[in-house]
Write a protein that holds these residues in place. Structure first.
Motif, PDB file in Angstrom:
ATOM      1  N   ILE A  90       0.879  -1.109   0.190  1.00 31.60           N
ATOM      2  CA  ILE A  90       0.235  -0.170  -0.202  1.00 31.60           C
ATOM      3  C   ILE A  90       0.682   1.257  -0.299  1.00 31.60           C
ATOM      4  CG2 ILE A  90      -1.558   1.065   1.496  1.00 31.60           C
ATOM      5  CD1 ILE A  90      -2.873  -0.817   1.985  1.00 31.60           C
ATOM      6  N   ALA A  91       1.737   1.677   1.044  1.00 31.21           N
ATOM      7  CA  ALA A  91       2.805   2.423   1.206  1.00 31.21           C
ATOM      8  C   ALA A  91       3.836   2.691  -0.182  1.00 31.21           C
ATOM      9  CB  ALA A  91       3.735   2.300   1.786  1.00 31.21           C
ATOM     10  N   GLN A  92       3.964   1.698  -0.872  1.00 30.89           N
ATOM     11  CA  GLN A  92       4.542   1.696  -2.262  1.00 30.89           C
ATOM     12  C   GLN A  92       3.959   2.667  -3.017  1.00 30.89           C
ATOM     13  OE1 GLN A  92       8.363   1.243  -2.486  1.00 30.89           O
ATOM     14  NE2 GLN A  92       7.677   2.248  -4.674  1.00 30.89           N
ATOM     15  N   HIS A  93       2.418   1.880  -3.762  1.00 31.59           N
ATOM     16  CA  HIS A  93       2.249   2.337  -4.522  1.00 31.59           C
ATOM     17  C   HIS A  93       1.263   3.407  -3.987  1.00 31.59           C
ATOM     18  CE1 HIS A  93      -0.861   1.612  -7.574  1.00 31.59           C
ATOM     19  NE2 HIS A  93      -2.187   2.158  -7.401  1.00 31.59           N
ATOM     20  N   TYR A  94       1.511   4.668  -3.001  1.00 22.71           N
ATOM     21  CA  TYR A  94       0.593   5.279  -3.198  1.00 22.71           C
ATOM     22  C   TYR A  94       2.331   6.416  -2.878  1.00 22.71           C
ATOM     23  CZ  TYR A  94      -1.316   9.418  -0.105  1.00 22.71           C
ATOM     24  OH  TYR A  94      -1.136  10.701   0.285  1.00 22.71           O
TER      25      TYR A  94
END
Length: 305
Positions: free
Chosen positions: A285-289
């Motif tokens: 989630i963090a990487q995509h954001y």
């Protein structure tokens, strides 16, 4: 007001939910759902912290210690089985001392491709009253331990027993941590104010946390299952406009009790049975954001401040 008193730590900006740039999750998913099992070790007789006692009852608190130890003996296996059967990978909120105490649990999680982020060294050692550099030492120790035992980077952080100091988030960013779970203010990732580098908050929910549900609100397992479903239904509907995040934080000594596990497993199956759901990890989630939304959201926030 004294110099040590602060009315607003200014950790993040006010930015209303409905006026933000649209978030799009992979594959057109409406919602990212992640499960965060707290794999913890509670010391029987930890060092004293002057600001908080680890046990509510007089020492030795055999009752509380052994109840939590249940999770590392029996509860985690039931929890893991329910997640396996419904296709959920865990993002382990890890007391890194578990690597020494119960390496078999660490291996079982790693073999499944679960993420590991840090929940401090022991859940009975708080950062209250520590200096900035003492707190940094816990972050560094956690990062090195996770790398040694799992080969993974430590991308996320949940402070032990949710204890913090005013500089805690700055230290995380300085040490390369990418997301924090210590803020409970939103249903989407958000940029966090830090003195250098970048840090985001990935939603982690007290409302869905089995500790709050069972130990504070005293709800039944069936009601916990309904809470999970209702949370999902609302965020799934809102996610049609802009992607949302749902976190289910767990403790094996609670959700892994025999009389509770079926309601939890049923709720996971309910979520997994929907289209447009991204069964993610906190790291994903963090990487995509960061890759697709951080800059746009940061610019939008700056424009209205």
């Amino acid at each position: 007001m004294s110099e040590t008193q602060v009315s607003d730590l200014k950790l993040y900006d006010y930015f209303p939910y409905r006026n933000r740039p649209r978030i799009a999750w992979p594959g057109g998913a409406r919602i990212a759902v992640w499960v965060a099992p707290n794999i913890e070790f509670y010391e029987f007789d930890p060092p004293n912290n002057p600001k908080r006692k680890p046990w509510a009852r007089p020492h030795p608190d055999v009752l509380a210690y052994s109840h939590r130890d249940y999770g590392n003996r029996a509860g985690w296996q039931r929890m893991m089985r329910a997640m396996d059967e419904t296709g959920f990978r865990g993002s382990v909120s890890l007391n890194v001392a578990m690597c020494d105490h119960h390496p078999e649990i660490i291996k079982a999680c790693a073999d499944r491709g679960w993420e590991f982020f840090s929940h401090g060294i022991y859940n009975t050692r708080y950062v209250y009253g520590m200096t900035r550099e003492e707190e940094r030492g816990i972050v560094v120790d956690s990062r090195e331990t996770i790398k040694k035992w799992t080969g993974q980077s430590m991308d996320g952080w949940l402070s032990p027993a949710l204890s913090n100091n005013p500089w805690s988030l700055d230290v995380l960013a300085e040490e390369g941590v990418r997301y924090t779970c210590d803020l409970f203010h939103d249903d989407q990732p958000t940029p966090v104010h830090v003195s250098s580098g970048r840090l985001i908050s990935v939603p982690y929910s007290l409302e869905m946390n089995d500790t709050i549900v069972y130990n504070v609100n005293l709800f039944t397992p069936r009601h916990y299952g309904e809470i999970i479903k209702r949370q999902f239904d609302q965020l799934y509907a809102e996610g049609a406009q802009s992607g949302t995040v749902m976190c289910i934080p767990l403790h094996p000594y609670l959700v892994g009790q025999p009389h509770r596990i079926d309601a939890f497993a049923e709720a996971l199956a309910y979520i997994a049975g929907h289209e447009g759901v991204w069964l993610a990890t906190g790291r994903e989630i963090a990487q995509h954001y960061y890759d697709h939304h951080y800059d746009t959201v940061a610019q939008a926030i700056a424009a209205v401040q």
